[in-house]
Design a protein around this motif. Structure first.
Motif, PDB file in Angstrom:
ATOM      1  N   ILE A 108      -5.574   8.540  -0.563  1.00 14.45           N
ATOM      2  CA  ILE A 108      -6.721   7.626  -0.580  1.00 14.45           C
ATOM      3  C   ILE A 108      -7.270   7.442  -1.997  1.00 14.45           C
ATOM      4  N   GLY A 109      -7.285   8.535  -2.763  1.00 15.97           N
ATOM      5  CA  GLY A 109      -7.890   8.479  -4.087  1.00 15.97           C
ATOM      6  C   GLY A 109      -6.954   7.952  -5.162  1.00 15.97           C
ATOM      7  N   ALA A 110      -5.639   8.042  -4.948  1.00 13.52           N
ATOM      8  CA  ALA A 110      -4.717   7.655  -6.005  1.00 13.52           C
ATOM      9  C   ALA A 110      -3.577   6.762  -5.504  1.00 13.52           C
ATOM     10  N   LEU A 111      -2.598   7.328  -4.844  1.00 15.65           N
ATOM     11  CA  LEU A 111      -1.356   6.605  -4.556  1.00 15.65           C
ATOM     12  C   LEU A 111      -1.554   5.224  -3.919  1.00 15.65           C
ATOM     13  N   ARG A 112      -2.419   5.180  -2.913  1.00 19.44           N
ATOM     14  CA  ARG A 112      -2.637   3.914  -2.229  1.00 19.44           C
ATOM     15  C   ARG A 112      -3.197   2.843  -3.176  1.00 19.44           C
ATOM     16  N   ASN A 113      -4.039   3.296  -4.107  1.00 20.33           N
ATOM     17  CA  ASN A 113      -4.612   2.343  -5.077  1.00 20.33           C
ATOM     18  C   ASN A 113      -3.602   1.956  -6.153  1.00 20.33           C
ATOM     19  N   TRP A 114      -2.763   2.906  -6.522  1.00 18.94           N
ATOM     20  CA  TRP A 114      -1.747   2.598  -7.529  1.00 18.94           C
ATOM     21  C   TRP A 114      -0.836   1.470  -7.044  1.00 18.94           C
ATOM     22  N   ALA A 115      -0.536   1.517  -5.753  1.00 22.36           N
ATOM     23  CA  ALA A 115       0.347   0.493  -5.188  1.00 22.36           C
ATOM     24  C   ALA A 115      -0.237  -0.914  -5.361  1.00 22.36           C
ATOM     25  N   LYS A 116      -1.557  -0.983  -5.485  1.00 20.23           N
ATOM     26  CA  LYS A 116      -2.191  -2.298  -5.636  1.00 20.23           C
ATOM     27  C   LYS A 116      -2.169  -2.794  -7.071  1.00 20.23           C
ATOM     28  N   LEU A 117      -1.845  -1.908  -8.011  1.00 24.38           N
ATOM     29  CA  LEU A 117      -1.902  -2.282  -9.431  1.00 24.38           C
ATOM     30  C   LEU A 117      -0.619  -2.951  -9.900  1.00 24.38           C
ATOM     31  N   GLN A 118       0.442  -2.799  -9.090  1.00 24.80           N
ATOM     32  CA  GLN A 118       1.769  -3.172  -9.573  1.00 24.80           C
ATOM     33  C   GLN A 118       1.946  -4.670  -9.860  1.00 24.80           C
ATOM     34  N   TYR A 119       1.058  -5.482  -9.288  1.00 26.58           N
ATOM     35  CA  TYR A 119       1.199  -6.922  -9.511  1.00 26.58           C
ATOM     36  C   TYR A 119       0.566  -7.369 -10.823  1.00 26.58           C
ATOM     37  N   ASP A 120      -0.456  -6.658 -11.251  1.00 24.97           N
ATOM     38  CA  ASP A 120      -1.212  -7.117 -12.414  1.00 24.97           C
ATOM     39  C   ASP A 120      -0.976  -6.321 -13.692  1.00 24.97           C
ATOM     40  N   TYR A 121      -0.258  -5.211 -13.570  1.00 25.27           N
ATOM     41  CA  TYR A 121      -0.053  -4.359 -14.744  1.00 25.27           C
ATOM     42  C   TYR A 121       1.397  -3.909 -14.829  1.00 25.27           C
ATOM     43  N   ASN A 122       1.783  -3.465 -16.032  1.00 21.58           N
ATOM     44  CA  ASN A 122       3.033  -2.729 -16.172  1.00 21.58           C
ATOM     45  C   ASN A 122       2.695  -1.269 -15.916  1.00 21.58           C
TER      46      ASN A 122
END
Ligand code: TRP
Length: 331
Positions: free
Chosen positions: A23-37
């Motif tokens: 909840i605190g990390a992995l799930r949010n990281w998955a959302k970053l992949q479209y806007d960041y390297n």
């Protein structure tokens, strides 16, 4: 790499990943992949500051890599790798160590904390660990680092080292900033809700592992420490209930007031059963993808080998620049 900002983060391979990590990390990281390297590493070099059983270390490192993918972090869009596969991390850490003061490292609260907890093994790696973390970040010219509050001080030090180095040699490193995005919920221990849920806790009832099965999850939530007031509201002093409200809200994408309303007038038993079911529902697809990956060893191996290759290409570029600036003879 595409012209987007770079994000780096990592998880140590020293224990199970928990619902808190999800909840605190992995799930949010998955959302970053479209806007960041994004680069996400399993930071295995970090994990040996505390003694590890080799076979377990190996199993866990692989488990974490698979959990990254199972959480929706796409290996095509992100660079996923083991830190020990990219030698530049250790090399840059040496260099940066020569630009870091003993006093700075002595002030790190995590060092003070860990050296009390592992008083029989206060090794120098435990002390210099934030330098390695700085190397992880600076090697990739990272712009943003999503970290929990317990890592803010280390990130601050990485910034100080980068600024100091740049001050001497010119612009070598991007100075990283903390990534403040959607606030990942902070999940607390089920047995002592004043402490963060931790994968290295000795009591397995205190955490939900990402790979716990449905029955285990329901049982652990049922046993979670609450209070005797019998009222399902978020209020100071109700740490156990606050934690369950937070967890339920996070896994169902509801706000705390919504959850309070949903359960107003109902008993703790009923509430806990609902939280257990909701958590199980949330983790089930992750566990299923994990199981599929476990059957597909070749794919997993290909993923981390490819990840290391891509990471090393970038890391080598930064390290070459650093060596040149310092005045080492070019090879
Ligand atoms: N120290 C971090 C932790 O224990 C893990 C870590 C290592 C990390 N290197 C990093 C996190 C670089 C972010 C960026 O959680």
């Amino acid at each position: 790499m595409e012209d987007k900002k770079t994000i780096f983060s990592g998880v140590q391979s020293s224990g199970f990943l928990t619902l808190g990590n999800y909840i605190g990390a992995l799930r949010n990281w998955a959302k970053l992949q479209y806007d960041y390297n994004c680069l996400f590493s399993v930071v295995d070099l970090h994990s040996i500051t505390v003694r590890q059983v080799p076979a377990e270390l190996k199993r866990r490192a692989l488990e974490i890599l698979k959990l990254y993918i199972a959480s929706g972090i796409d290996p095509e869009k992100n660079i996923l790798f083991f830190q020990s596969h990219v030698p530049q991390h250790a090399e840059l850490a040496w260099v940066l160590g020569c630009y870091t003061y003993m006093g700075e490292l002595s002030r790190m609260t995590q060092f003070k904390d860990k050296s009390t907890r592992h008083a029989d093994n206060i090794n120098s790696g435990l002390f210099t660990y934030p330098i390695l973390m700085a190397a992880d970040i600076l090697l990739y010219q990272t712009d943003l680092v999503p970290v929990g509050s317990d890592q803010k001080q280390h990130l601050e030090l990485a910034r100080d080292i980068a600024i100091r180095f740049n001050g001497i040699y010119g612009d070598v490193f991007t100075v990283p900033e903390p990534y403040i995005g959607e606030v990942g919920a902070r999940v607390m221990s089920l047995q002592d809700p004043t402490k963060k849920m931790s994968k290295s806790d000795e009591n397995p009832n205190s955490y939900i592992a990402m790979l716990d099965d449905t029955d285990t999850i329901i049982r652990k939530i049922k046993r979670a420490v609450t209070d005797s007031e019998g009222e399902i509201v978020f209020r100071e002093g109700k740490d156990g209930i606050n934690n369950l409200l937070t967890i339920y809200g996070a896994v169902t994408d509801k706000t705390i007031p919504e959850v309070e309303k949903e359960f107003s007038g109902r008993g703790y038993g009923e509430f806990k059963a609902a939280v257990g079911e909701a958590v199980a529902d949330c983790l089930r697809p992750v566990r299923q993808r994990f199981d599929e990956l476990s059957k597909n060893k070749d794919y997993v191996e290909k993923t981390y080998k490819e990840g290391a290759k891509r990471a090393e290409y970038l890391a080598a570029k930064t390290l070459r620049k650093v060596y040149k600036k310092i005045g080492f003879i070019e090879r």
